[in-house]
Write a protein that holds these residues in place. Sequence first.
Motif, PDB file in Angstrom:
ATOM      1  N   LYS A 193      12.618  -7.385 -31.296  1.00 47.92           N
ATOM      2  CA  LYS A 193      12.050  -6.153 -31.832  1.00 47.92           C
ATOM      3  C   LYS A 193      11.040  -5.543 -30.860  1.00 47.92           C
ATOM      4  N   VAL A 194      10.353  -6.396 -30.092  1.00 51.88           N
ATOM      5  CA  VAL A 194       9.323  -5.922 -29.165  1.00 51.88           C
ATOM      6  C   VAL A 194       9.619  -6.453 -27.757  1.00 51.88           C
ATOM      7  N   VAL A 195       9.628  -5.548 -26.797  1.00 50.77           N
ATOM      8  CA  VAL A 195       9.781  -5.933 -25.394  1.00 50.77           C
ATOM      9  C   VAL A 195       8.681  -5.250 -24.593  1.00 50.77           C
TER      10      VAL A 195
ATOM     11  N   TYR B  92       7.731  -1.487 -25.861  1.00 50.41           N
ATOM     12  CA  TYR B  92       8.622  -0.734 -26.731  1.00 50.41           C
ATOM     13  C   TYR B  92       8.876  -1.554 -27.987  1.00 50.41           C
ATOM     14  N   VAL B  93       8.713  -0.930 -29.143  1.00 48.65           N
ATOM     15  CA  VAL B  93       8.972  -1.566 -30.435  1.00 48.65           C
ATOM     16  C   VAL B  93      10.247  -0.943 -30.992  1.00 48.65           C
ATOM     17  N   ASN B  94      11.301  -1.763 -31.094  1.00 55.02           N
ATOM     18  CA  ASN B  94      12.602  -1.286 -31.548  1.00 55.02           C
ATOM     19  C   ASN B  94      12.697  -1.421 -33.069  1.00 55.02           C
ATOM     20  N   ASP B  95      11.932  -0.565 -33.756  1.00 52.90           N
ATOM     21  CA  ASP B  95      11.894  -0.562 -35.215  1.00 52.90           C
ATOM     22  C   ASP B  95      11.494   0.846 -35.657  1.00 52.90           C
ATOM     23  N   ALA B  96      12.432   1.554 -36.278  1.00 53.68           N
ATOM     24  CA  ALA B  96      12.189   2.949 -36.660  1.00 53.68           C
ATOM     25  C   ALA B  96      11.073   3.099 -37.678  1.00 53.68           C
ATOM     26  N   LYS B  97      10.812   2.078 -38.487  1.00 48.99           N
ATOM     27  CA  LYS B  97       9.732   2.170 -39.480  1.00 48.99           C
ATOM     28  C   LYS B  97       8.365   2.056 -38.818  1.00 48.99           C
TER      29      LYS B  97
ATOM     30  N   ASN C  28       7.864   2.275 -35.183  1.00 59.75           N
ATOM     31  CA  ASN C  28       7.828   3.198 -34.050  1.00 59.75           C
ATOM     32  C   ASN C  28       8.548   4.487 -34.454  1.00 59.75           C
ATOM     33  N   THR C  29       7.943   5.230 -35.362  1.00 61.35           N
ATOM     34  CA  THR C  29       8.583   6.415 -35.943  1.00 61.35           C
ATOM     35  C   THR C  29       8.878   7.508 -34.919  1.00 61.35           C
ATOM     36  N   LEU C  30       8.126   7.562 -33.830  1.00 62.40           N
ATOM     37  CA  LEU C  30       8.346   8.583 -32.804  1.00 62.40           C
ATOM     38  C   LEU C  30       9.248   8.097 -31.681  1.00 62.40           C
ATOM     39  N   ASP C  31       9.739   6.839 -31.790  1.00 54.07           N
ATOM     40  CA  ASP C  31      10.577   6.235 -30.751  1.00 54.07           C
ATOM     41  C   ASP C  31       9.904   6.386 -29.384  1.00 54.07           C
ATOM     42  N   SER C  32       8.650   5.941 -29.317  1.00 57.32           N
ATOM     43  CA  SER C  32       7.860   6.125 -28.098  1.00 57.32           C
ATOM     44  C   SER C  32       7.487   4.790 -27.468  1.00 57.32           C
ATOM     45  N   LEU C  33       6.973   4.865 -26.266  1.00 56.15           N
ATOM     46  CA  LEU C  33       6.452   3.711 -25.541  1.00 56.15           C
ATOM     47  C   LEU C  33       4.948   3.648 -25.734  1.00 56.15           C
ATOM     48  N   ASP C  34       4.422   2.448 -25.669  1.00 56.52           N
ATOM     49  CA  ASP C  34       2.973   2.273 -25.602  1.00 56.52           C
ATOM     50  C   ASP C  34       2.687   1.823 -24.177  1.00 56.52           C
ATOM     51  N   ILE C  35       2.107   2.702 -23.389  1.00 56.28           N
ATOM     52  CA  ILE C  35       1.790   2.385 -21.990  1.00 56.28           C
ATOM     53  C   ILE C  35       0.286   2.218 -21.880  1.00 56.28           C
TER      54      ILE C  35
END
Length: 152
Positions: free
Chosen positions: A95-97, A10-15, A17-24
């Motif tokens: 910012k990234v977890v 998860y990238v906690n940055d609206a710029k 991660n514009t879709l507020d999504s996970l990368d799985i």
Amino acid sequence: MNAGEIRAVYVNDAKINTLDSLDISYVPLSYTSVSKAAQKLSSMGGGVLMAPASLPKNYVLKEAVISPDIPFSYEEEYVQLREKLKQQSTAAGKKVVSKMLPWSGHVTTLTYTRKGEVLSLRAEPASKLPAGVTLALLPGTRMSRCRLTGRR
């Protein structure tokens, strides 16, 4: 990553991660025989995997693949995981977890080939639609794949 591992980022940055999504991401388990894939699937509690009783003439198995059942972004499991990682990110000031996930569910694909032609047989759990949503086909729409009901 190794075969059988699943990671959510998860990238906690609206710029970014514009879709507020996970990368799985994951690495599937791949076998050159249905029997070896069936043994592994059974040992994982995934049920029975069998080769088709018959196929069109001259098709040979290319690979048998076992993948995890990754939830869609509208499914509750996905939303809960995203919120948990978002909270961890905020609490840690990162910012990234990322988090390694347990294998959940099983999607199996048997791929056969014949002179450059490919025939893939796939079985996976049916996805859960959000409350109030109904899956409908529009006139002229063809189903290109079939989701089999099972786990869940």
